[in-house]
Write a protein that holds these residues in place. Structure first.
Motif, short mmCIF file in Angstrom:
data_model
loop_
_atom_site.label_atom_id
_atom_site.label_comp_id
_atom_site.label_asym_id
_atom_site.label_seq_id
_atom_site.Cartn_x
_atom_site.Cartn_y
_atom_site.Cartn_z
N TYR A 145 0.86 -1.19 0.00
CA TYR A 145 0.00 0.00 0.00
C TYR A 145 0.89 1.23 0.00
O TYR A 145 1.78 1.36 0.86
CB TYR A 145 -0.92 -0.02 1.21
N TYR A 168 0.89 12.02 0.30
CA TYR A 168 0.28 13.09 1.07
C TYR A 168 0.84 14.43 0.64
O TYR A 168 2.02 14.55 0.30
CB TYR A 168 0.54 12.89 2.57
N ARG A 170 -1.84 20.34 8.21
CA ARG A 170 -1.66 18.90 8.38
C ARG A 170 -1.50 18.21 7.03
O ARG A 170 -1.99 18.71 6.01
CB ARG A 170 -2.87 18.32 9.12
N LEU A 211 -4.14 13.21 2.40
CA LEU A 211 -4.02 12.19 1.37
C LEU A 211 -4.50 12.73 0.03
O LEU A 211 -5.58 13.31 -0.06
CB LEU A 211 -4.86 10.97 1.76
N TYR A 266 0.86 -4.13 8.69
CA TYR A 266 -0.21 -3.35 8.05
C TYR A 266 -0.36 -1.96 8.65
O TYR A 266 -0.57 -1.00 7.95
CB TYR A 266 -1.52 -4.12 8.21
N SER A 323 -7.43 2.06 14.13
CA SER A 323 -5.99 2.31 14.28
C SER A 323 -5.70 3.78 14.53
O SER A 323 -6.26 4.65 13.89
CB SER A 323 -5.26 1.86 13.00
N TYR A 341 -2.29 6.63 15.61
CA TYR A 341 -0.84 6.78 15.45
C TYR A 341 -0.36 8.10 16.04
O TYR A 341 -1.09 9.07 16.06
CB TYR A 341 -0.47 6.79 13.95
N ALA A 375 -3.01 -0.54 16.83
CA ALA A 375 -3.80 -1.16 15.78
C ALA A 375 -5.27 -1.32 16.19
O ALA A 375 -6.16 -1.35 15.34
CB ALA A 375 -3.22 -2.50 15.39
N ARG A 406 -6.89 5.71 11.26
CA ARG A 406 -7.08 5.02 9.99
C ARG A 406 -8.12 3.93 10.18
O ARG A 406 -8.16 3.28 11.23
CB ARG A 406 -5.75 4.41 9.56
N ASP A 407 -8.94 3.73 9.16
CA ASP A 407 -9.94 2.68 9.21
C ASP A 407 -9.33 1.40 8.67
O ASP A 407 -9.11 1.28 7.47
CB ASP A 407 -11.16 3.10 8.38
N ARG A 408 -9.05 0.48 9.51
CA ARG A 408 -8.38 -0.76 9.12
C ARG A 408 -9.20 -1.54 8.10
O ARG A 408 -8.67 -2.11 7.17
CB ARG A 408 -8.15 -1.62 10.36
N ALA A 409 -10.49 -1.54 8.27
CA ALA A 409 -11.35 -2.35 7.41
C ALA A 409 -11.35 -1.83 5.98
O ALA A 409 -11.34 -2.60 5.03
CB ALA A 409 -12.76 -2.38 7.98
N SER A 410 -11.34 -0.52 5.80
CA SER A 410 -11.42 0.04 4.45
C SER A 410 -10.05 0.24 3.84
O SER A 410 -9.94 0.54 2.66
CB SER A 410 -12.15 1.38 4.48
N SER A 411 -9.00 0.07 4.61
CA SER A 411 -7.63 0.18 4.11
C SER A 411 -7.34 1.54 3.48
O SER A 411 -6.53 1.64 2.57
CB SER A 411 -7.34 -0.92 3.09
N ASN A 412 -7.98 2.55 3.92
CA ASN A 412 -7.74 3.88 3.37
C ASN A 412 -6.59 4.56 4.10
O ASN A 412 -6.05 4.05 5.06
CB ASN A 412 -9.01 4.74 3.49
N GLY A 413 -6.26 5.77 3.61
CA GLY A 413 -5.16 6.50 4.21
C GLY A 413 -5.53 7.12 5.54
O GLY A 413 -6.64 6.99 6.04
N TYR A 414 -4.55 7.79 6.10
CA TYR A 414 -4.72 8.45 7.39
C TYR A 414 -5.60 9.68 7.31
O TYR A 414 -5.64 10.37 6.30
CB TYR A 414 -3.38 8.96 7.89
N PHE A 435 -5.26 13.01 9.59
CA PHE A 435 -4.37 13.61 10.57
C PHE A 435 -5.08 14.66 11.40
O PHE A 435 -6.03 15.32 10.93
CB PHE A 435 -3.20 14.30 9.86
N GLY A 436 -4.59 14.84 12.63
CA GLY A 436 -5.00 15.97 13.43
C GLY A 436 -4.22 17.20 12.97
O GLY A 436 -3.37 17.13 12.08
#
Lengths: 113, 113
Positions: free
Chosen positions: A32, A36, A43, A46, A98, B31, B33, B50, B94-102, B104-105
């Motif tokens: 993956y 960004y 900030r 993506l 991951y 997830s 970070y 995670a 990040r949404d682990r299920a959809s595997s999309n990007g971050y 950020f704050g």
């Protein structure tokens, strides 16, 4: 662990020209690859991403290409505009780690009107 | 929908002081970070979580601790601040299920004097 390199560190282009930023990664299990954009004082956001099961993805003036054999991927911006001026980061993560997304050091893009 | 909220936005600490950076997300992401951003070095992963109840070290964990308080909140603690920890800190989810990007704050600019 994963290591992501990015070149060039700075890039200046004339408005309307194309810009290309290149990244390499070390972990062959990476699958993956997001990009960004970070404007000054803001900030990271993506702008496009690609997964290892495709070689190219486009979104209007932005495209990303992936060469899994060579372990490198590139961001292409066509018809650049002053508002494209920002720092761009590539990143990589793998199935085996991951949730551990590792970023490149960034490319500062300046679009000269 | 606030996304990812970080507090405080700015902080000045004296060497040896402690503090906790707070982060909360309202997107039901699994997830979360913590990254630090220093000039020319991109975004370096400090710790990540995670899922609720788990935390793991990133690239630069020394001098930091984290707590995943619940699914929404992930805090970063500096027990004894050092000038080398002067940086901009970003929380992301990040949404682990959809595997999309971050997402950020907005970042915390920390200066240790």
């Amino acid at each position: 662990g994963e290591n992501v390199e990015q070149h060039p560190s700075t890039l200046s282009v004339q408005e309307g020209d194309s810009a290309v930023i290149k990244c390499t990664y070390s972990d062959s299990a990476s699958n993956y690859f997001p990009w960004y954009k970070q404007e000054l004082g803001k900030r990271p956001q993506l702008i496009i991403d690609i997964r290892s099961n495709v070689g190219e993805k486009k979104d209007q003036r932005i495209a990303v290409t992936l060469n899994k054999t060579a372990k490198h991927f590139s961001l292409h911006i066509t018809e650049t505009q002053p508002e494209d001026s920002a720092v761009y980061f590539c990143a990589a993560s793998s199935k085996t780690s991951y949730d551990k997304v590792i970023f490149g050091p960034g490319t500062s893009l300046s679009v000269i009107p | 929908n606030a996304g990812v909220t970080q507090t405080p936005k700015f902080q000045v600490l004296k060497t040896g002081q402690s503090m906790t950076l707070q982060c909360a997300q309202d997107m039901n992401h699994n997830s979360m970070y913590w990254y630090r951003q220093d000039p020319g070095m991109g975004l370096r992963l400090i710790y990540y979580s995670a899922s609720e109840g788990t935390t793991d070290k990133g690239e630069v964990p020394n001098g930091y601790n984290v707590s995943r308080l619940n699914k929404r909140e992930f805090s970063l603690r500096l027990e004894s601040a050092a000038p080398s920890q002067t940086s901009v800190y970003f929380c992301a989810s990040r949404d682990r299920a959809s595997s999309n990007g971050y997402t950020f704050g907005s970042g915390t600019r920390l200066t240790v004097v």
